[in-house]
Scaffold this motif. Sequence first.
Motif, PDB file in Angstrom:
ATOM      1  N   THR A  62       3.769 -38.258  95.251  1.00 19.82           N
ATOM      2  CA  THR A  62       3.239 -36.890  95.254  1.00 19.82           C
ATOM      3  C   THR A  62       2.851 -36.421  96.657  1.00 19.82           C
ATOM      4  O   THR A  62       2.464 -35.261  96.830  1.00 19.82           O
ATOM      5  CB  THR A  62       2.006 -36.770  94.342  1.00 19.82           C
ATOM      6  N   ASP A  63       2.954 -37.290  97.643  1.00 24.06           N
ATOM      7  CA  ASP A  63       2.484 -37.029  99.007  1.00 24.06           C
ATOM      8  C   ASP A  63       3.692 -36.788  99.916  1.00 24.06           C
ATOM      9  O   ASP A  63       4.467 -37.703 100.188  1.00 24.06           O
ATOM     10  CB  ASP A  63       1.668 -38.226  99.495  1.00 24.06           C
ATOM     11  N   GLU A  64       3.851 -35.563 100.399  1.00 26.01           N
ATOM     12  CA  GLU A  64       5.029 -35.249 101.214  1.00 26.01           C
ATOM     13  C   GLU A  64       5.055 -36.038 102.506  1.00 26.01           C
ATOM     14  O   GLU A  64       6.135 -36.467 102.954  1.00 26.01           O
ATOM     15  CB  GLU A  64       5.105 -33.749 101.512  1.00 26.01           C
ATOM     16  N   ALA A  65       3.895 -36.267 103.115  1.00 25.86           N
ATOM     17  CA  ALA A  65       3.867 -37.039 104.356  1.00 25.86           C
ATOM     18  C   ALA A  65       4.391 -38.453 104.131  1.00 25.86           C
ATOM     19  O   ALA A  65       5.073 -39.025 105.003  1.00 25.86           O
ATOM     20  CB  ALA A  65       2.444 -37.082 104.917  1.00 25.86           C
ATOM     21  N   GLN A  66       4.105 -39.025 102.963  1.00 26.57           N
ATOM     22  CA  GLN A  66       4.615 -40.361 102.675  1.00 26.57           C
ATOM     23  C   GLN A  66       6.123 -40.346 102.450  1.00 26.57           C
ATOM     24  O   GLN A  66       6.817 -41.303 102.820  1.00 26.57           O
ATOM     25  CB  GLN A  66       3.880 -40.961 101.474  1.00 26.57           C
ATOM     26  N   TRP A  67       6.640 -39.295 101.868  1.00 24.83           N
ATOM     27  CA  TRP A  67       8.097 -39.173 101.761  1.00 24.83           C
ATOM     28  C   TRP A  67       8.728 -39.165 103.159  1.00 24.83           C
ATOM     29  O   TRP A  67       9.757 -39.817 103.391  1.00 24.83           O
ATOM     30  CB  TRP A  67       8.481 -37.902 101.016  1.00 24.83           C
ATOM     31  N   GLN A  68       8.132 -38.444 104.069  1.00 26.04           N
ATOM     32  CA  GLN A  68       8.672 -38.388 105.426  1.00 26.04           C
ATOM     33  C   GLN A  68       8.617 -39.764 106.086  1.00 26.04           C
ATOM     34  O   GLN A  68       9.577 -40.178 106.768  1.00 26.04           O
ATOM     35  CB  GLN A  68       7.878 -37.364 106.242  1.00 26.04           C
ATOM     36  N   SER A  69       7.524 -40.489 105.861  1.00 21.27           N
ATOM     37  CA  SER A  69       7.387 -41.834 106.442  1.00 21.27           C
ATOM     38  C   SER A  69       8.402 -42.799 105.847  1.00 21.27           C
ATOM     39  O   SER A  69       8.989 -43.622 106.569  1.00 21.27           O
ATOM     40  CB  SER A  69       5.967 -42.360 106.210  1.00 21.27           C
ATOM     41  N   LEU A  84      19.424 -42.103  96.251  1.00 20.12           N
ATOM     42  CA  LEU A  84      18.029 -41.970  95.830  1.00 20.12           C
ATOM     43  C   LEU A  84      17.983 -41.901  94.317  1.00 20.12           C
ATOM     44  O   LEU A  84      18.690 -41.085  93.713  1.00 20.12           O
ATOM     45  CB  LEU A  84      17.383 -40.703  96.402  1.00 20.12           C
ATOM     46  N   VAL A  85      17.154 -42.736  93.710  1.00 27.06           N
ATOM     47  CA  VAL A  85      16.852 -42.623  92.287  1.00 27.06           C
ATOM     48  C   VAL A  85      15.398 -42.186  92.155  1.00 27.06           C
ATOM     49  O   VAL A  85      14.477 -42.951  92.474  1.00 27.06           O
ATOM     50  CB  VAL A  85      17.077 -43.949  91.535  1.00 27.06           C
ATOM     51  N   ASN A  86      15.195 -40.951  91.723  1.00 28.09           N
ATOM     52  CA  ASN A  86      13.838 -40.435  91.469  1.00 28.09           C
ATOM     53  C   ASN A  86      13.410 -40.922  90.086  1.00 28.09           C
ATOM     54  O   ASN A  86      13.596 -40.236  89.079  1.00 28.09           O
ATOM     55  CB  ASN A  86      13.837 -38.907  91.527  1.00 28.09           C
ATOM     56  N   ASN A  87      12.811 -42.098  90.053  1.00 31.41           N
ATOM     57  CA  ASN A  87      12.480 -42.749  88.789  1.00 31.41           C
ATOM     58  C   ASN A  87      10.993 -42.706  88.460  1.00 31.41           C
ATOM     59  O   ASN A  87      10.614 -42.781  87.293  1.00 31.41           O
ATOM     60  CB  ASN A  87      12.955 -44.208  88.843  1.00 31.41           C
ATOM     61  N   ALA A  88      10.130 -42.584  89.461  1.00 34.45           N
ATOM     62  CA  ALA A  88       8.685 -42.643  89.220  1.00 34.45           C
ATOM     63  C   ALA A  88       8.248 -41.552  88.251  1.00 34.45           C
ATOM     64  O   ALA A  88       8.703 -40.414  88.338  1.00 34.45           O
ATOM     65  CB  ALA A  88       7.930 -42.508  90.538  1.00 34.45           C
ATOM     66  N   GLY A  89       7.364 -41.908  87.334  1.00 34.05           N
ATOM     67  CA  GLY A  89       6.869 -40.916  86.388  1.00 34.05           C
ATOM     68  C   GLY A  89       5.879 -41.508  85.411  1.00 34.05           C
ATOM     69  O   GLY A  89       5.747 -42.728  85.302  1.00 34.05           O
ATOM     70  N   ILE A  90       5.175 -40.633  84.724  1.00 31.41           N
ATOM     71  CA  ILE A  90       4.208 -41.037  83.704  1.00 31.41           C
ATOM     72  C   ILE A  90       4.393 -40.169  82.469  1.00 31.41           C
ATOM     73  O   ILE A  90       4.934 -39.062  82.554  1.00 31.41           O
ATOM     74  CB  ILE A  90       2.753 -40.910  84.188  1.00 31.41           C
ATOM     75  N   ILE A  91       3.958 -40.682  81.333  1.00 29.05           N
ATOM     76  CA  ILE A  91       3.889 -39.847  80.133  1.00 29.05           C
ATOM     77  C   ILE A  91       2.651 -38.958  80.192  1.00 29.05           C
ATOM     78  O   ILE A  91       2.671 -37.799  79.786  1.00 29.05           O
ATOM     79  CB  ILE A  91       3.881 -40.719  78.862  1.00 29.05           C
ATOM     80  N   GLY A  92       1.566 -39.512  80.709  1.00 28.48           N
ATOM     81  CA  GLY A  92       0.335 -38.751  80.874  1.00 28.48           C
ATOM     82  C   GLY A  92      -0.683 -38.992  79.792  1.00 28.48           C
ATOM     83  O   GLY A  92      -1.861 -38.661  79.945  1.00 28.48           O
ATOM     84  N   THR A  93      -0.236 -39.572  78.682  1.00 26.26           N
ATOM     85  CA  THR A  93      -1.149 -39.815  77.559  1.00 26.26           C
ATOM     86  C   THR A  93      -1.510 -41.297  77.449  1.00 26.26           C
ATOM     87  O   THR A  93      -1.958 -41.751  76.400  1.00 26.26           O
ATOM     88  CB  THR A  93      -0.512 -39.345  76.242  1.00 26.26           C
ATOM     89  N   ILE A 115       3.179 -35.809  89.425  1.00 19.81           N
ATOM     90  CA  ILE A 115       3.812 -37.129  89.462  1.00 19.81           C
ATOM     91  C   ILE A 115       5.263 -37.061  88.997  1.00 19.81           C
ATOM     92  O   ILE A 115       6.148 -37.698  89.590  1.00 19.81           O
ATOM     93  CB  ILE A 115       3.011 -38.131  88.615  1.00 19.81           C
ATOM     94  N   ASN A 116       5.539 -36.290  87.968  1.00 16.51           N
ATOM     95  CA  ASN A 116       6.886 -36.265  87.390  1.00 16.51           C
ATOM     96  C   ASN A 116       7.823 -35.266  88.062  1.00 16.51           C
ATOM     97  O   ASN A 116       9.009 -35.557  88.248  1.00 16.51           O
ATOM     98  CB  ASN A 116       6.820 -35.941  85.900  1.00 16.51           C
ATOM     99  N   LEU A 117       7.302 -34.096  88.387  1.00 14.19           N
ATOM    100  CA  LEU A 117       8.162 -33.003  88.851  1.00 14.19           C
ATOM    101  C   LEU A 117       8.068 -32.767  90.353  1.00 14.19           C
ATOM    102  O   LEU A 117       9.097 -32.689  91.033  1.00 14.19           O
ATOM    103  CB  LEU A 117       7.822 -31.724  88.095  1.00 14.19           C
ATOM    104  N   ASP A 118       6.856 -32.675  90.892  1.00 13.13           N
ATOM    105  CA  ASP A 118       6.726 -32.474  92.336  1.00 13.13           C
ATOM    106  C   ASP A 118       7.405 -33.606  93.094  1.00 13.13           C
ATOM    107  O   ASP A 118       8.020 -33.395  94.149  1.00 13.13           O
ATOM    108  CB  ASP A 118       5.256 -32.390  92.749  1.00 13.13           C
TER     109      ASP A 118
END
Length: 261
Positions: A62-69, A84-93, A115-118
């Motif tokens: 969720t942290d753009e600076a970490q994506w850049q790093s 790139l596989v954008n796999n990280a995510g949560i159900i939230g419940t 966490i899921n979309l941004d």
Amino acid sequence: MNRLSRKVCLITGAASGIGAAMARAFAAEDATVIISDINAAKGEATAASLGGKGFFLSHDVTDEAQWQSVMAAIAEHHGGLDVLVNNAGIIGTEGGADHDPEHTSLDEWHRVMRINLDSVFLGCKHAITAMRATGRGGSIINMSSRSGLVGVPKTSAYAASKAAIRNHSKSVALYCAQENLGIRCNSLYPASIRTPMWESMIDSREDEQAMIDAMPLHRFGRPEEVAAVAILLASDEATYITGSEFNIDGGILAGTSTSPK
């Protein structure tokens, strides 16, 4: 098979579950695999299990600076990004409270979306830039869900986030095609894959059996079965596939919940 030889692949949320299965499968196909996760202990262990093919980076998606790093580290140490596989995510419940449309708080909604979309937006954004820099093209694989294709009353935030991933993947695919970058973007729609995330939703043996009975193939899917599709999309065998959707659901979305006789 060496289907991913010389490819540098970043898989987010790959410390466990489907992400870890993808990491193992990609390494078996001779890829260099960068595992990113907020769980350093599990992430480092998964990377170590891949021998010289696995590397771990601590990463809050969720942290753009970490994506850049992360992208800078991949460019410096591995010569650039190919997959790139954008796999990280949560159900939230996971804490037990439902996310229905009436009672979900705005904070809970925003947390799932971050966490899921941004994370998918940020991953696509910075992967495009990184892949453009190498001139090698590349493949972006976004993990949506069966829940992104149908309504899910008690996990409405999760369902909405996964539906948005579906559309954004198409926008990314078309943008990269218009820019003539050689970068493809596709999305996967798993359902009922037996992972720790699913374990939290099974209340009893009877509940588990009821789920199995409702599945056309009468079993849960395996993370390795999702990884197999991801390998295809990451490989040079799929260079004419972009903006596409792949259901990995044992036939759940093929018809009604009634099993064929």
